[in-house]
Design an enzyme around this catalytic site. Structure first.
Site, PDB file in Angstrom:
ATOM      1  N   GLU A   1       5.551   8.915 -17.693  1.00 47.82           N
ATOM      2  CA  GLU A   1       5.173  10.329 -17.790  1.00 47.82           C
ATOM      3  C   GLU A   1       5.734  11.002 -19.031  1.00 47.82           C
ATOM      4  O   GLU A   1       6.939  10.996 -19.282  1.00 47.82           O
ATOM      5  CB  GLU A   1       5.650  11.091 -16.546  1.00 47.82           C
ATOM      6  CG  GLU A   1       5.248  12.551 -16.547  1.00 47.82           C
ATOM      7  CD  GLU A   1       5.506  13.256 -15.224  1.00 47.82           C
ATOM      8  OE1 GLU A   1       5.212  14.464 -15.131  1.00 47.82           O
ATOM      9  OE2 GLU A   1       6.005  12.595 -14.281  1.00 47.82           O
TER      10      GLU A   1
ATOM     11  N   LYS B   1       1.079  13.571 -10.776  1.00 53.33           N
ATOM     12  CA  LYS B   1       1.188  13.817  -9.334  1.00 53.33           C
ATOM     13  C   LYS B   1       0.076  13.030  -8.654  1.00 53.33           C
ATOM     14  O   LYS B   1      -1.094  13.156  -9.019  1.00 53.33           O
ATOM     15  CB  LYS B   1       1.052  15.304  -8.991  1.00 53.33           C
ATOM     16  CG  LYS B   1       2.352  16.066  -9.066  1.00 53.33           C
ATOM     17  CD  LYS B   1       3.374  15.539  -8.097  1.00 53.33           C
ATOM     18  CE  LYS B   1       4.769  16.057  -8.404  1.00 53.33           C
ATOM     19  NZ  LYS B   1       5.788  15.255  -7.734  1.00 53.33           N
TER      20      LYS B   1
END
Length: 367
Positions: free
Chosen positions: A175, A191
């Protein structure tokens, strides 16, 4: 050699393959130190290659929330280098060994905290929270050898190896937190998670399940909205846009969904000031952020430290690029700590959420 750092990306990332050692200057901050000390350090070394991390607790402290003491590790640590390499270092293949990573909290404790989170959500305290817990292991491997083995198993977009005198960081993160280049700010929150299948058909089924999950989609959209708000504080009015609402990232053991949000940095605001303002990342705290961080302190008995903080670099031309320090191992002597977690919403199922945390550790297990 200590004070060594290495960044490795992959074909899908904009993460440079950089390495450096022997800094000309460095700074370490405690939780009580002012962020102005870091800002002045970066100003002082403008035009140098600057690297470092900001712990989760330091970011949460800037929001005014209570945090756990993080022990011997610095809350913030940055180095400035007079030179750096721009090609990946090729090491011989490593086959380091380590023990199985095991949770240090009992399953009953996880369940108790999960129910407490659900009670807070039902009471309207927040919409989503990232609940984490640590796993522990031991190794006889040197930090450099261990990182090479872990990297072989995790060809991720935003990995970092950082070694100091008494600790080392192995961050195999998928990420990106924030990149600022030529006045453009971009963040890519993750997410939504499901394990990869053991066959082509199972893999496709799991991917379709993730893409069609209303729970996972709602979680992603909430965090995208939070980060739009965070970018709105550091970007020119009206410039913040969602470029991607739901994209797929395929890792060795899991699928993720993620979004991309972009804006134009406010004139007169330094990239390091923007990074501090955004910390801790919304994807690893919750929505709304400050209340989520207060509850995290209440329910998580251990400090996160560097895990779910941010690690990255500032190039001599001013480009800033930092990851979210998930899938990150801290090595202190023979001791290894790996944090795992996931986002909890009103629709979360306790068994699914607990299994998701272990799935995120699968590619770090020694088998």
């Amino acid at each position: 050699m200590k004070n060594k750092i290495q960044f490795l990306g992959n074909k899908d990332s904009n993460w440079g393959d950089f390495s450096a050692q022997d800094p000309v200057d460095q700074i370490s901050l405690t939780l009580d130190d002012s962020p102005d000390l870091l800002i002045n350090f970066v100003k002082k070394h403008a035009g140098s290659f600057i690297t470092g991390f900001i712990s989760y607790e330091y970011g949460a402290r800037q929001l005014g929330t209570p945090v756990h003491d993080i022990g011997e590790l610095p809350a913030v640590h940055f180095c400035a280098y007079s030179s750096y390499n721009t090609v990946p270092i090729h090491y011989p293949s490593s086959s380091s060994t380590w023990d199985e990573f095991k949770p240090i909290i009992l399953r009953a404790e996880y369940d108790k905290h999960f129910q407490k989170i659900q009670n807070h959500i039902q009471a309207g305290d927040f919409y989503q929270i990232n609940y984490t817990h640590p796993l522990k292991s031991k190794t006889d491997a040197t930090p450099e050898d261990l990182f090479q083995t872990l990297r072989q198993q995790n060809q991720v977009r935003y990995s970092v190896f950082m070694e100091a005198k008494d600790w080392a960081i192995h961050s195999l993160s998928p990420e990106q937190f924030i990149k600022i280049e030529n006045g453009i700010v971009r963040t890519k929150p993750i997410k939504g998670t499901l394990p990869r299948g053991e066959s082509i058909n199972e893999d496709e089924h799991n991917l379709n399940t993730l893409l069609n999950s209303e729970k996972e989609q709602a979680e992603l959209y909430m965090i995208i909205d939070l980060l739009r708000n965070d970018l709105g504080k550091i970007c020119e009015s009206g410039s913040v846009k969602v470029l991607e609402a739901k994209s797929i990232q395929k890792l060795e053991k899991i699928f993720h969904t993620y979004g991309v949000v972009q804006g134009e940095l406010k004139r007169g605001l330094l990239p390091i000031e923007a990074l501090l303002s955004m910390s801790p990342g919304g994807s690893i705290s919750g929505c709304p952020k400050k209340r989520a961080c207060e509850i995290i302190h209440d329910i998580e008995p251990y400090p996160r430290g560097i895990y779910t903080g941010t690690i990255g670099y500032i190039l001599p031309n001013g480009t800033l690029n930092f990851n979210i320090a998930i899938r990150t191992i801290i090595q202190q002597g023979n001791d290894l700590t790996l944090g795992v977690g996931g986002g909890i919403t009103i629709d979360s199922k306790i068994e699914d959420e607990y299994n998701e945390t272990l799935a995120k550790a699968a590619s770090f297990q020694p088998w």
